[in-house]
Design a protein around this motif. Structure first.
Motif, PDB file in Angstrom:
ATOM      1  N   THR A  21      45.052  -7.964 -10.019  1.00  0.00           N
ATOM      2  CA  THR A  21      44.730  -8.968 -11.038  1.00  0.00           C
ATOM      3  C   THR A  21      43.223  -9.094 -11.236  1.00  0.00           C
ATOM      4  N   ARG A  22      42.452  -8.953 -10.169  1.00  0.00           N
ATOM      5  CA  ARG A  22      40.998  -9.109 -10.264  1.00  0.00           C
ATOM      6  C   ARG A  22      40.380  -8.132 -11.254  1.00  0.00           C
ATOM      7  N   SER A  23      40.904  -6.906 -11.320  1.00  0.00           N
ATOM      8  CA  SER A  23      40.347  -5.904 -12.242  1.00  0.00           C
ATOM      9  C   SER A  23      40.998  -5.964 -13.626  1.00  0.00           C
ATOM     10  N   GLY A  24      42.081  -6.734 -13.745  1.00  0.00           N
ATOM     11  CA  GLY A  24      42.776  -6.831 -15.028  1.00  0.00           C
ATOM     12  C   GLY A  24      43.822  -5.751 -15.249  1.00  0.00           C
ATOM     13  N   THR A  25      44.020  -4.867 -14.275  1.00  0.00           N
ATOM     14  CA  THR A  25      45.030  -3.823 -14.421  1.00  0.00           C
ATOM     15  C   THR A  25      46.432  -4.316 -14.096  1.00  0.00           C
ATOM     16  N   LEU A  45      49.209   1.671 -15.113  1.00  0.00           N
ATOM     17  CA  LEU A  45      49.251   2.639 -14.020  1.00  0.00           C
ATOM     18  C   LEU A  45      48.003   3.509 -13.998  1.00  0.00           C
ATOM     19  N   PRO A  46      47.465   3.768 -12.806  1.00  0.00           N
ATOM     20  CA  PRO A  46      46.251   4.582 -12.692  1.00  0.00           C
ATOM     21  C   PRO A  46      46.554   6.070 -12.812  1.00  0.00           C
ATOM     22  N   GLU A  47      45.514   6.848 -13.100  1.00  0.00           N
ATOM     23  CA  GLU A  47      45.606   8.314 -13.115  1.00  0.00           C
ATOM     24  C   GLU A  47      45.382   8.822 -11.697  1.00  0.00           C
ATOM     25  N   THR A  48      46.255   8.412 -10.795  1.00  0.00           N
ATOM     26  CA  THR A  48      46.240   8.885  -9.414  1.00  0.00           C
ATOM     27  C   THR A  48      47.594   9.537  -9.164  1.00  0.00           C
ATOM     28  N   GLN A  49      47.739  10.209  -8.039  1.00  0.00           N
ATOM     29  CA  GLN A  49      49.030  10.818  -7.747  1.00  0.00           C
ATOM     30  C   GLN A  49      50.128   9.751  -7.672  1.00  0.00           C
ATOM     31  N   ALA A  50      49.832   8.635  -7.023  1.00  0.00           N
ATOM     32  CA  ALA A  50      50.827   7.564  -6.927  1.00  0.00           C
ATOM     33  C   ALA A  50      51.178   7.025  -8.315  1.00  0.00           C
ATOM     34  N   GLY A  51      50.178   6.838  -9.168  1.00  0.00           N
ATOM     35  CA  GLY A  51      50.428   6.337 -10.520  1.00  0.00           C
ATOM     36  C   GLY A  51      51.270   7.303 -11.338  1.00  0.00           C
ATOM     37  N   ARG A  52      50.953   8.595 -11.250  1.00  0.00           N
ATOM     38  CA  ARG A  52      51.738   9.608 -11.976  1.00  0.00           C
ATOM     39  C   ARG A  52      53.167   9.672 -11.452  1.00  0.00           C
ATOM     40  N   ASP A  53      53.336   9.574 -10.134  1.00  0.00           N
ATOM     41  CA  ASP A  53      54.679   9.594  -9.548  1.00  0.00           C
ATOM     42  C   ASP A  53      55.506   8.403 -10.041  1.00  0.00           C
ATOM     43  N   VAL A  54      54.909   7.218 -10.024  1.00  0.00           N
ATOM     44  CA  VAL A  54      55.617   6.016 -10.473  1.00  0.00           C
ATOM     45  C   VAL A  54      56.007   6.149 -11.937  1.00  0.00           C
ATOM     46  N   LEU A  55      55.091   6.611 -12.767  1.00  0.00           N
ATOM     47  CA  LEU A  55      55.383   6.776 -14.191  1.00  0.00           C
ATOM     48  C   LEU A  55      56.550   7.741 -14.400  1.00  0.00           C
ATOM     49  N   GLN A  56      56.507   8.891 -13.726  1.00  0.00           N
ATOM     50  CA  GLN A  56      57.577   9.881 -13.869  1.00  0.00           C
ATOM     51  C   GLN A  56      58.923   9.307 -13.414  1.00  0.00           C
ATOM     52  N   LEU A  57      58.929   8.633 -12.267  1.00  0.00           N
ATOM     53  CA  LEU A  57      60.173   8.048 -11.760  1.00  0.00           C
ATOM     54  C   LEU A  57      60.699   6.953 -12.684  1.00  0.00           C
ATOM     55  N   ALA A  58      59.796   6.153 -13.238  1.00  0.00           N
ATOM     56  CA  ALA A  58      60.205   5.082 -14.157  1.00  0.00           C
ATOM     57  C   ALA A  58      60.792   5.673 -15.435  1.00  0.00           C
ATOM     58  N   GLU A  59      60.149   6.693 -15.982  1.00  0.00           N
ATOM     59  CA  GLU A  59      60.646   7.314 -17.217  1.00  0.00           C
ATOM     60  C   GLU A  59      62.022   7.935 -17.026  1.00  0.00           C
ATOM     61  N   ARG A  60      62.289   8.460 -15.841  1.00  0.00           N
ATOM     62  CA  ARG A  60      63.590   9.065 -15.554  1.00  0.00           C
ATOM     63  C   ARG A  60      64.637   8.030 -15.140  1.00  0.00           C
ATOM     64  N   GLY A  61      64.211   6.796 -14.892  1.00  0.00           N
ATOM     65  CA  GLY A  61      65.143   5.770 -14.433  1.00  0.00           C
ATOM     66  C   GLY A  61      65.451   5.870 -12.953  1.00  0.00           C
ATOM     67  N   THR A 117      59.012   1.128 -18.990  1.00  0.00           N
ATOM     68  CA  THR A 117      57.709   1.725 -19.263  1.00  0.00           C
ATOM     69  C   THR A 117      57.347   1.527 -20.727  1.00  0.00           C
ATOM     70  N   ALA A 118      56.039   1.471 -20.963  1.00  0.00           N
ATOM     71  CA  ALA A 118      55.481   1.420 -22.314  1.00  0.00           C
ATOM     72  C   ALA A 118      54.171   2.197 -22.252  1.00  0.00           C
ATOM     73  N   GLY A 119      54.244   3.501 -22.500  1.00  0.00           N
ATOM     74  CA  GLY A 119      53.061   4.349 -22.323  1.00  0.00           C
ATOM     75  C   GLY A 119      52.782   4.499 -20.843  1.00  0.00           C
ATOM     76  N   ARG A 120      51.562   4.189 -20.420  1.00  0.00           N
ATOM     77  CA  ARG A 120      51.212   4.220 -18.987  1.00  0.00           C
ATOM     78  C   ARG A 120      51.319   2.831 -18.393  1.00  0.00           C
ATOM     79  N   ARG A 121      52.050   1.962 -19.012  1.00  0.00           N
ATOM     80  CA  ARG A 121      52.212   0.591 -18.541  1.00  0.00           C
ATOM     81  C   ARG A 121      53.628   0.394 -18.022  1.00  0.00           C
ATOM     82  N   LEU A 122      53.732  -0.262 -16.892  1.00  0.00           N
ATOM     83  CA  LEU A 122      55.008  -0.637 -16.302  1.00  0.00           C
ATOM     84  C   LEU A 122      55.148  -2.137 -16.485  1.00  0.00           C
ATOM     85  N   GLU A 123      56.305  -2.582 -16.952  1.00  0.00           N
ATOM     86  CA  GLU A 123      56.532  -4.007 -17.214  1.00  0.00           C
ATOM     87  C   GLU A 123      57.888  -4.421 -16.693  1.00  0.00           C
TER      88      GLU A 123
END
Length: 180
Positions: free
Chosen positions: A70-74, A90-106, A17-23
């Motif tokens: 890719t079409r939207s550039g996100t 990552l979007p500000e949706t429930q799925a996006g928040r869940d992914v971010l939290q799981l990624a940050e925790r490993g 993770t890098a902020g709200r970005r997953l790489e």
């Protein structure tokens, strides 16, 4: 044979993770996947022609949980000497928040990608298949665990009808048994 019946998926486990970005990498060119009846590898350049289309980023291959495209550039994809690299806002949706939290925790299982193979896009040498060109449809964040380590199968639709459904049920039951 319908396009959905030919869709294949592979899994890899490098995400950061890098902020709200997953790489990370959705696929790599190193190693071979042992798919049971045969082995498979991805040749450098396999994604080159596929990156110009509209490719989705999904959660667990669920088209109802779009994380970017890719079409939207996100979602940004590129192929380097190591594999298929991605950067996903990552979007500000429930799925996006869940992914971010799981990624940050490993806690994420890894990444996967869904593809079809164009005519002449693969080659065989004995029991080893080499993917030389793929039509990339989506990459997915895998919230649980990949079916195998590295760039290997998460779900495969090699056969139509009952046999493909039976294999999916076996994978689901095997996964459930790990939790029991």
């Amino acid at each position: 044979m319908s396009a959905a019946a030919k869709l294949e998926r592979r899994t890899f486990s490098e995400v950061r993770t890098a902020g709200r970005r997953l790489e990370g990498y959705a696929a790599t060119f190193t190693g071979e996947a042992d798919l049971g009846a045969f082995r498979e590898r991805i040749a450098p350049g396999a994604f080159r022609n596929a990156l110009s289309g509209d490719i989705l980023a999904l959660l667990d291959h669920d088209a109802g949980k779009v994380l970017g495209r890719t079409r939207s550039g996100t979602l940004r994809l590129s192929e380097d000497s190591r594999g298929l690299m991605f950067s996903l806002d990552l979007p500000e949706t429930q799925a996006g928040r869940d992914v971010l939290q799981l990624a940050e925790r490993g806690d994420l299982g890894g990444m996967s990608f869904g593809f079809t193979i164009p005519e002449g896009g693969d080659s065989w040498q004995g029991q080893t298949r080499t993917l030389r060109s793929v039509n990339l449809k989506e990459i997915s964040v895998v919230s649980a665990w990949p079916a195998y380590e590295g760039t290997e199968i998460a779900l495969r639709a090699l056969q139509l009808g009952a046999e493909a459904a039976r294999r999916r049920r076996v994978l689901v039951m095997a996964e459930a048994a790990l939790w029991a």
